[in-house]
Design a protein around this motif. Structure first.
Motif, PDB file in Angstrom:
ATOM      1  N   ILE A 161      54.230  29.353  29.039  1.00 57.60           N
ATOM      2  CA  ILE A 161      52.754  29.057  29.481  1.00 57.60           C
ATOM      3  C   ILE A 161      52.214  28.682  28.146  1.00 57.60           C
ATOM      4  O   ILE A 161      52.676  28.637  27.054  1.00 57.60           O
ATOM      5  CB  ILE A 161      52.167  30.424  29.872  1.00 57.60           C
ATOM      6  N   ASP A 162      51.069  27.960  28.478  1.00 60.06           N
ATOM      7  CA  ASP A 162      50.255  27.325  27.275  1.00 60.06           C
ATOM      8  C   ASP A 162      49.365  28.091  26.718  1.00 60.06           C
ATOM      9  O   ASP A 162      48.505  28.145  25.899  1.00 60.06           O
ATOM     10  CB  ASP A 162      50.029  25.897  27.574  1.00 60.06           C
ATOM     11  N   ALA A 163      48.631  29.270  27.619  1.00 57.98           N
ATOM     12  CA  ALA A 163      47.744  30.288  27.471  1.00 57.98           C
ATOM     13  C   ALA A 163      47.539  30.941  28.686  1.00 57.98           C
ATOM     14  O   ALA A 163      47.904  30.504  29.787  1.00 57.98           O
ATOM     15  CB  ALA A 163      46.333  29.451  27.042  1.00 57.98           C
ATOM     16  N   TYR A 164      47.609  32.541  28.735  1.00 57.66           N
ATOM     17  CA  TYR A 164      46.913  32.912  27.770  1.00 57.66           C
ATOM     18  C   TYR A 164      48.152  34.501  27.629  1.00 57.66           C
ATOM     19  O   TYR A 164      49.040  34.023  26.517  1.00 57.66           O
ATOM     20  CB  TYR A 164      45.916  33.826  28.050  1.00 57.66           C
ATOM     21  N   ARG A 165      48.461  35.109  28.501  1.00 52.39           N
ATOM     22  CA  ARG A 165      49.692  35.781  28.395  1.00 52.39           C
ATOM     23  C   ARG A 165      50.087  36.501  30.042  1.00 52.39           C
ATOM     24  O   ARG A 165      49.277  36.644  30.614  1.00 52.39           O
ATOM     25  CB  ARG A 165      49.497  36.824  27.535  1.00 52.39           C
ATOM     26  N   LEU A 216      50.201  35.185  19.400  1.00 56.07           N
ATOM     27  CA  LEU A 216      51.753  35.250  19.941  1.00 56.07           C
ATOM     28  C   LEU A 216      52.723  34.271  19.365  1.00 56.07           C
ATOM     29  O   LEU A 216      52.345  33.211  18.852  1.00 56.07           O
ATOM     30  CB  LEU A 216      51.376  34.651  21.316  1.00 56.07           C
ATOM     31  N   HIS A 217      53.806  35.071  19.151  1.00 58.31           N
ATOM     32  CA  HIS A 217      55.092  34.520  18.652  1.00 58.31           C
ATOM     33  C   HIS A 217      56.033  34.655  19.522  1.00 58.31           C
ATOM     34  O   HIS A 217      56.331  35.603  20.083  1.00 58.31           O
ATOM     35  CB  HIS A 217      55.213  35.110  17.149  1.00 58.31           C
ATOM     36  N   ILE A 273      55.553  38.959  28.281  1.00 62.15           N
ATOM     37  CA  ILE A 273      56.689  38.290  28.546  1.00 62.15           C
ATOM     38  C   ILE A 273      56.925  36.942  27.858  1.00 62.15           C
ATOM     39  O   ILE A 273      56.110  36.173  27.607  1.00 62.15           O
ATOM     40  CB  ILE A 273      56.916  37.886  30.177  1.00 62.15           C
ATOM     41  N   GLY A 274      57.980  36.997  26.854  1.00 59.52           N
ATOM     42  CA  GLY A 274      58.543  35.681  26.076  1.00 59.52           C
ATOM     43  C   GLY A 274      57.920  35.697  24.928  1.00 59.52           C
ATOM     44  O   GLY A 274      58.173  34.940  24.126  1.00 59.52           O
ATOM     45  N   TYR A 275      56.932  36.608  24.485  1.00 60.24           N
ATOM     46  CA  TYR A 275      56.224  36.442  23.287  1.00 60.24           C
ATOM     47  C   TYR A 275      56.001  38.039  22.512  1.00 60.24           C
ATOM     48  O   TYR A 275      56.232  38.986  23.379  1.00 60.24           O
ATOM     49  CB  TYR A 275      54.849  35.963  23.473  1.00 60.24           C
ATOM     50  N   GLU A 276      55.692  38.100  21.390  1.00 63.87           N
ATOM     51  CA  GLU A 276      55.226  39.354  20.915  1.00 63.87           C
ATOM     52  C   GLU A 276      54.074  39.134  20.064  1.00 63.87           C
ATOM     53  O   GLU A 276      53.659  37.794  19.525  1.00 63.87           O
ATOM     54  CB  GLU A 276      56.206  39.879  19.930  1.00 63.87           C
TER      55      GLU A 276
END
Length: 258
Positions: free
Chosen positions: A61-65, A82-83, A73-76
């Motif tokens: 995704i390009d934004a947001y979460r 977000l990383h 999902i996919g980030y921390e």
């Protein structure tokens, strides 16, 4: 006594997705409760499948979460930013999210039983003996115990899709995603796959289902979402949305497909 809000199984908040300059998803906001069946309707190209694939991080995704069971999902998130997670961490998240595709995606060199066993054995490292009995029980649940030792090429499309459902269930997911699970089937085979999905719904499985089967949506869905041009146009109870849609675009779509 203080009422503690129940955390949704799926929370999509402010999500955007671009393919180059094409805005595939625009400001998507959606919550799916545990045990809920959310059916997503809409014309081809409306963003339904893209949204589903983003939930499983098959698309970024390009934004947001997006959160599943409270986990991004996919980030921390670190320091308010977000990383991206490492591939191993993303794979671990996907173990909790089953997905059934249009085209079955079974391993052609494996029997139906081996296909169902593949995830627990090769991904989770479980013992083959215990997995085999569980896999056979899942095949029995979708009405295919007698086809366990046949290869995909020996099965009908409807049977292959039911094997795919059993394979997804073998990972004991918290969430099941269905991306137009009957669209590749001959009309006479659609019913057997929908019945298998209905059984999961009756057992309280949390599901997001992209489909064109309006009758299925009316009978099984707890919530119906209508999408068009990358946006959620209308969300509601199946009876309310299908029989008395409030949005003109929803009414136009349903008038053509009903």
């Amino acid at each position: 006594m203080t009422n503690i809000p129940v955390q949704p199984c799926v929370e999509i908040r402010g999500v955007h997705k671009f393919y180059g300059t094409y805005h595939a998803l625009e400001e998507i906001n959606l919550k799916v409760s545990r045990g809920e069946v959310c059916v997503i309707l809409g014309p081809s190209g409306s963003g339904k499948s893209t949204m589903l694939r983003c939930v499983n991080h098959l698309e970024t995704i390009d934004a947001y979460r997006i959160r599943v069971n409270g986990e991004i999902i996919g980030y921390e998130e670190r320091g308010g930013k977000l990383h991206c997670l490492r591939s191993e961490a993303i794979a671990a998240q996907r173990r909790n999210i089953g997905m059934v595709f249009q085209r079955f995606n079974l391993f052609p060199h494996m029997t139906a039983l081996e296909n169902v066993m593949s995830g627990p054995v090769h991904v989770k490292g479980e013992a083959r003996k215990s997995v085999a009995s569980q896999a056979l029980a899942l095949l029995e649940r979708v009405g295919l115990a007698d086809q366990a030792h046949k290869y995909p090429a020996q099965l009908s499309g409807g049977q292959q899709q039911r094997v795919a459902i059993a394979r997804a269930m073998a990972m004991k997911p918290a969430l099941l995603l269905f991306d137009e699970p009957t669209s590749a089937l001959d009309p006479e085979l659609v019913g057997e796959v929908l019945e298998a999905i209905k059984d999961l719904a009756h057992d309280g499985m949390t599901m997001m289902v992209v489909t064109h089967e309006i009758g299925f949506a009316r009978e099984v869905a707890d919530t119906v979402v209508f999408m068009d041009q990358g946006r959620i146009v209308e969300t509601g109870d199946p009876r309310q949305l299908l029989e008395n849609p409030q949005n003109l675009r929803t009414r136009t779509f349903l008038s053509k497909v009903l």
